[in-house]
Design an enzyme around this catalytic site. Sequence first.
Site: not given
Length: 319
Positions: A23, A25-29, A156, A182
């Site tokens: 995961g 392709n964006t954000g912290i990844g 988290s 979550y």
Amino acid sequence: MPFFSGRCYSKARLDGKTAVITGCNTGIGKETVLDFYKRGARVIMACRDLTKAEAAKLDITKKCEKTQNLGEIIITKLDLLSLTSVRECANHILATESKINLLINNAGVMMCPKGTTEDGFETQLGTNHFSHFLLTLLLFPRILASKPARIVNVSSKAHEMGSIDFDDLNFEKRSYSPLSAYGQSKLANVLFTKELCKILKERNIEGINVYSLHPGVIATDLGRHLDSAIFPGARSIYKLANWFIKSPELGAQTTIYCAVDEKCENESGLYYSDCVPIRPSREALKPENAERLWKISEKSVGLENWDPLAEDKDLSIIK
């Protein structure tokens, strides 16, 4: 900008190392891919949307055009809503990669509407825990052969609000709560980390360390379901409270720290925030829950009769 944010200051290189990141392709990844690429790693981007992954790869390589001693970025398909896709991804990686030194279980969904995965799991538990559990165990023989290696599970702080309802993991009996679901999935990440660490110690397997972490509250699209999960306008308030919200670059620091920093290379099974180990919730410290969740997870993903930590591994199960 948050008042305080831990940073990874290690200059460790990853030349000759292979990292798998889910995961990303964006954000912290994506920021983690960028960091590893700069350190010389061969980075496997395991993503659901290949078009977005290609765009992310292009953006990263453009940013690094003037940087020397870069690694390599490879994209492969992984849809965590499907155990079939997880098995196909693992099969592909095992067929194409001779080693896996780092596995970063980064992908996740947060407080989404009620739903199920292809295999009937509650969406958040299935995506955030069961699929990463399966991927980790299927790749483990290759990780074991690539020591030293590290496995990093992005959890988290929300795990503190979670509990594992072993009688109703998928919210089939109780009323669905996006926040509770979550929290349960993020607690599962911490429990998985602790149980894997325990098993490795019991087997006297050295050279593989496992970590879980809270990346912080990040300015990404992960919070796109907040309005429906909490109350209308919650997402706007979330965005306005920038005194505690991190940029993706800062949010990736604890992941990077657990993956490369020399200061934690002899630590395993711990939970981190802002690049330091901290005490997780009381529920996360119950070994009986970690063991029970492991057994349920093995059965749920079809690995109850297969031991990836044994000396003789039959990898045919992933096909």
